[in-house]
Design an enzyme around this catalytic site. Structure first.
Site, PDB file in Angstrom:
ATOM      1  N   ASP A  83      -4.061  21.348   8.011  1.00 48.21           N
ATOM      2  CA  ASP A  83      -5.365  21.872   7.589  1.00 48.21           C
ATOM      3  C   ASP A  83      -5.167  23.125   6.721  1.00 48.21           C
ATOM      4  O   ASP A  83      -4.442  24.044   7.113  1.00 48.21           O
ATOM      5  CB  ASP A  83      -6.130  22.227   8.885  1.00 48.21           C
ATOM      6  CG  ASP A  83      -7.594  22.542   8.672  1.00 48.21           C
ATOM      7  OD1 ASP A  83      -8.167  22.063   7.682  1.00 48.21           O
ATOM      8  OD2 ASP A  83      -8.162  23.251   9.535  1.00 48.21           O
ATOM      9  N   HIS A  84      -5.781  23.154   5.544  1.00 50.42           N
ATOM     10  CA  HIS A  84      -5.804  24.351   4.679  1.00 50.42           C
ATOM     11  C   HIS A  84      -4.451  24.921   4.282  1.00 50.42           C
ATOM     12  O   HIS A  84      -4.231  26.140   4.416  1.00 50.42           O
ATOM     13  CB  HIS A  84      -6.613  25.480   5.336  1.00 50.42           C
ATOM     14  CG  HIS A  84      -8.087  25.231   5.328  1.00 50.42           C
ATOM     15  ND1 HIS A  84      -8.835  25.252   4.179  1.00 50.42           N
ATOM     16  CD2 HIS A  84      -8.938  24.934   6.343  1.00 50.42           C
ATOM     17  CE1 HIS A  84     -10.090  24.983   4.486  1.00 50.42           C
ATOM     18  NE2 HIS A  84     -10.184  24.776   5.788  1.00 50.42           N
ATOM     19  N   HIS A 177     -16.948  28.187   7.353  1.00 47.37           N
ATOM     20  CA  HIS A 177     -16.101  28.209   8.551  1.00 47.37           C
ATOM     21  C   HIS A 177     -16.564  29.297   9.513  1.00 47.37           C
ATOM     22  O   HIS A 177     -17.058  30.341   9.081  1.00 47.37           O
ATOM     23  CB  HIS A 177     -14.643  28.463   8.166  1.00 47.37           C
ATOM     24  CG  HIS A 177     -14.032  27.352   7.355  1.00 47.37           C
ATOM     25  ND1 HIS A 177     -14.089  27.319   5.983  1.00 47.37           N
ATOM     26  CD2 HIS A 177     -13.367  26.237   7.730  1.00 47.37           C
ATOM     27  CE1 HIS A 177     -13.476  26.224   5.550  1.00 47.37           C
ATOM     28  NE2 HIS A 177     -13.028  25.547   6.589  1.00 47.37           N
TER      29      HIS A 177
HETATM   30  P1  13P Z   1     -15.144  25.493  11.903  1.00 49.23           P
HETATM   31  O1  13P Z   1     -14.089  26.426  12.440  1.00 49.23           O
HETATM   32  O2  13P Z   1     -16.300  26.208  11.363  1.00 49.23           O
HETATM   33  O3  13P Z   1     -15.495  24.442  12.885  1.00 49.23           O
HETATM   34  O4  13P Z   1     -14.486  24.758  10.643  1.00 49.23           O
HETATM   35  C1  13P Z   1     -13.364  23.954  10.873  1.00 49.23           C
HETATM   36  C2  13P Z   1     -12.740  23.524   9.624  1.00 49.23           C
HETATM   37  O5  13P Z   1     -13.386  23.221   8.645  1.00 49.23           O
HETATM   38  C3  13P Z   1     -11.269  23.425   9.614  1.00 49.23           C
HETATM   39  O6  13P Z   1     -10.783  23.101   8.357  1.00 49.23           O
END
Ligand code: 13P
Length: 281
Positions: A83-84, A177
């Site tokens: 993720d990211h 987020h």
């Molecule tokens: P939240 O932490 O707001 O649920 O977002 C999660 C997210 O998009 C992880 O990439």
């Protein structure tokens, strides 16, 4: 053990069926257990996400091995997603380690740089068959003001997908987020236009705190993966705080299980949003 399609194919299947997969982050063995217990009980697929911070915290080998072992142990259809990632170096390490999917996030760079970095990530991933997700537009990260960047432009999104060959696209349509200060209002028209122009499975970041009606409306317009992290972390930490305050017991094997149940209850509720009449995504 349920059959496991490659994640790219599973997302395409979700797109065709107008449904979505839950993608949630795990941080330790306990949050992982809560997520997998929920998915096993409801017989639902789930995407397990790791950010750079979680990989730094656990170590890449341990993080991946934990995720894989849990998927196996609970007999769940599951995938491991990065993720990211903001660097190709991390993308490459995770692909080599065997991740099913990676996100390259150059959304804060300009369009040309975002295209260039994403294209490289796609090239790397084609060697392993992993799915690649990128982001176009501004979805505020923790600590950023929600309205300090623009939403995804449908025409730009079409160009981006065409020029990069990316498999799935995270879009900015009004989510952010972390916890929301005000109820988010999703730009569903924009979402439908992005779907129509790109055709790829779309991803909703910032899923914590978005209500079920809004999620369903987004899924009906092309969202195929819904990311939830903040609520998962929050459920566990709140549970641990509550248990620690209520006891002098130091046995963490007694303290953690109620917090694991809290995570499980949360994830069951999230997974329930994507279940059709047959009980399967
Ligand atoms: P939240 O932490 O707001 O649920 O977002 C999660 C997210 O998009 C992880 O990439």
């Amino acid at each position: 053990m349920p059959s496991r399609l490659p994640m790219r194919e599973k997302l395409l299947e979700a797109r065709d069926r107008r449904t979505a997969l839950l993608a949630t982050n795990f941080y330790n063995a306990e949050t992982l257990r809560g997520i997998l217990e929920a998915a096993a009980e409801l017989r639902q697929p789930v995407i397990l996400q790791l950010t750079r911070s979680s990989i730094d915290y656990l170590g890449l080998g341990l993080a991946l091995a934990m995720g894989r072992a849990a998927i196996e142990q609970y007999g769940v259809e599951g995938w491991i997603h990065l993720d990211h990632a903001t660097s190709l170096d991390l993308v490459e390490r995770c692909l080599e380690a065997g991740f099913d999917s990676v996100m390259i996030d150059a959304s804060e760079a300009d369009f040309a740089q975002n295209v260039a970095l994403t294209r490289k990530a796609v090239e790397l991933a084609r060697k392993t068959g992993a799915n690649v997700e990128a982001e176009l537009g501004f979805v505020a990260k923790l600590g950023q003001e929600a309205d300090s960047g623009g939403m995804t432009d449908p025409d730009e999104a079409a160009r981006f997908v065409h020029e990069t060959g990316v498999d799935s696209l995270a879009v900015a349509i009004g989510t952010a987020h972390g916890f929301y200060k005000a109820t988010p209002c999703l730009d569903l028209e924009r979402l439908a236009a992005i779907q129509a122009r790109t055709g790829v499975p779309l991803v909703l970041h910032g899923g914590s705190g978005v209500d079920e009606t809004a999620i369903r409306a987004a899924v009906a317009r092309g969202i195929c993966k819904v990311n939830v992290a903040t609520e998962t972390k929050d459920a566990f930490v709140r549970g641990v705080k509550r248990e620690i305050q209520a006891t002098t017991d130091i046995d963490l094997r007694n303290i953690f299980p109620p917090a694991i149940r809290d995570v499980k209850d949360l994830i069951k509720q999230k997974l329930g949003m994507f279940m059709d009449g047959s009980g399967r995504v």
